[in-house]
Scaffold this active site. Structure first.
Site, mmCIF file in Angstrom:
data_model
loop_
_atom_site.group_PDB
_atom_site.id
_atom_site.type_symbol
_atom_site.label_atom_id
_atom_site.label_comp_id
_atom_site.label_asym_id
_atom_site.label_seq_id
_atom_site.Cartn_x
_atom_site.Cartn_y
_atom_site.Cartn_z
ATOM 1 C CD GLU A 46 -2.180 1.260 3.018
ATOM 2 O OE1 GLU A 46 -1.483 0.785 3.964
ATOM 3 O OE2 GLU A 46 -3.294 1.776 3.203
ATOM 4 C CG ASN A 109 -4.682 4.075 0.518
ATOM 5 O OD1 ASN A 109 -3.986 3.507 -0.320
ATOM 6 N ND2 ASN A 109 -4.466 3.974 1.814
ATOM 7 C CE LYS A 126 -6.997 1.236 3.856
ATOM 8 N NZ LYS A 126 -5.739 1.678 4.522
ATOM 9 C CD GLU A 145 -5.207 4.655 5.812
ATOM 10 O OE1 GLU A 145 -5.798 4.456 4.738
ATOM 11 O OE2 GLU A 145 -4.688 3.738 6.479
ATOM 12 C CG ASN A 196 2.189 1.299 4.706
ATOM 13 O OD1 ASN A 196 3.347 1.696 4.811
ATOM 14 N ND2 ASN A 196 1.582 1.188 3.534
HETATM 15 N N1 CDT Z 1 -2.869 1.302 6.524
HETATM 16 C C1 CDT Z 1 -3.763 0.684 7.317
HETATM 17 O O1 CDT Z 1 -4.915 0.544 6.937
HETATM 18 N N2 CDT Z 1 -3.335 0.276 8.530
HETATM 19 C C2 CDT Z 1 -4.201 -0.290 9.540
HETATM 20 C C3 CDT Z 1 -3.632 -0.058 10.900
HETATM 21 C C4 CDT Z 1 -3.964 1.203 11.450
HETATM 22 S S1 CDT Z 1 -5.524 1.290 12.195
HETATM 23 C C5 CDT Z 1 -5.482 2.808 12.957
HETATM 24 C C6 CDT Z 1 -4.393 -1.791 9.410
HETATM 25 O O2 CDT Z 1 -5.547 -2.223 9.501
HETATM 26 O O3 CDT Z 1 -3.416 -2.531 9.310
#
Ligand code: CDT
Length: 303
Positions: A46, A109, A126, A145, A196
């Site tokens: 991502e 995203n 996303k 996000e 991530n």
């Molecule tokens: N990038 C991403 O969506 N990361 C989320 C973790 C953060 S939730 C505040 C995940 O679900 O891995």
């Protein structure tokens, strides 16, 4: 059997000061390694092209815009597309997308899928955006996000390409059963995911200490319960003071992990995926047409 060699091209950290040129050189290097292992399809993470910027609250539009792509490929990303075409490798690439649609500027995203001839196959934006739309004063690390992106508006599509049917998801989507189920109902055999995931994302140690377990649990359950191969790729390592988990993995429709990264740096893992394995599970325990009871699931789609 119908076979495809798929690879997860995990990336180690990207510093805020790293240029697109440097990042794309790393991606081309990973493609070369994947090619040497016979890969036909490579999944990058991502937001592959920059550091994971939603950890900061920025307000200067020029500073924010620098993290987004307005064209794909653009001048700096073109070498990746050329290398993939030369090597005859299809790929999934995640990036921040800035577009003007009907005169309105929009931010998503996004991931795209390119086939082995270098042709554009499809785009995903996303849908499940985690975190907040305003900075949280009580949290040591931010996850903004909802401030930087709007929820994807393209749905969960499945693309017939490279001898199979492929769906895409991005990071937090992998934790939601609906993500996999919608694509499985549309006939997907393989789902590609970039992520991530900071190891302190809830701020609750009981929860955060299980971050890697929850990563595996979500991906393995999604694969098994929906009879799909899942190729999931991390951006990992200590990035601008944040620890991102690795564990990039390829999971079979049986739920078994067939390859997993052992580092939190740039690393390629590859596996020969038997696409007919998806059909086997779909004909038996997860024969949707015979065994699902959709009338009992209505509540799931009520808001
Ligand atoms: N990038 C991403 O969506 N990361 C989320 C973790 C953060 S939730 C505040 C995940 O679900 O891995």
């Amino acid at each position: 059997s119908r076979l495809i060699v798929a690879a997860a091209a995990q990336m180690g950290p990207i510093a805020r000061s790293d240029t697109r040129k440097t990042v794309v050189e790393r991606l081309v290097g990973l493609l070369g390694e994947a090619a040497s292992r016979g890969a036909e399809l490579v999944v990058f993470p991502e937001l592959t092209l920059t550091t994971f910027f939603p950890r900061w609250h920025m307000t200067d539009p020029a500073e924010i815009d620098a993290f987004y792509e307005t064209e794909m490929p653009g001048g700096e990303t073109r070498p990746l597309f050329e290398a993939a075409k030369r090597l005859k490798i299809g790929f999934y690439l995640g990036y921040a997308e800035l577009v003007v649609e009907n005169g309105v500027q929009r931010r998503f995203n996004t991931s795209i899928l390119i086939d082995r001839d270098g042709e554009f196959v499809g785009k995903y934006r996303k849908i499940h955006l985690p975190g907040w739309d305003t900075p949280q004063p009580d949290m040591a690390s931010q996850h903004l996000e909802k401030y930087y992106f709007e929820p994807g508006n393209l749905g969960f599509n499945v693309f017939k390409t490279m001898g199979t049917r492929i769906g895409m998801a991005i990071c937090n989507d992998r934790r939601w059963p609906e993500t996999y189920r919608v694509m499985a109902l549309k006939g997907s055999e393989m789902i590609l995911v970039g992520y991530n995931t900071p190891d302190d994302h809830t701020g609750n140690f009981d929860f955060d200490s299980l971050t890697q377990f929850h990563n595996q649990l979500s991906i393995q359950a999604g694969a098994y319960q929906n009879s799909n191969w899942v190729v999931a790729t991390a951006k990992a390592g200590r990035e601008e003071g944040s620890n991102l988990i690795g564990q990039s993995m390829i999971v079979a429709p049986s739920g078994q992990i067939v390859a997993m990264a052992t580092s939190t740096d740039d690393e390629v893992v590859a596996a020969r995926c038997d696409l007919d394995m998806a059909a086997l599970y779909r004909k038996t325990i997860f024969d949707f047409a015979r065994h699902r009871e959709p009338d009992q699931y209505r509540l799931i789609v009520e808001t």
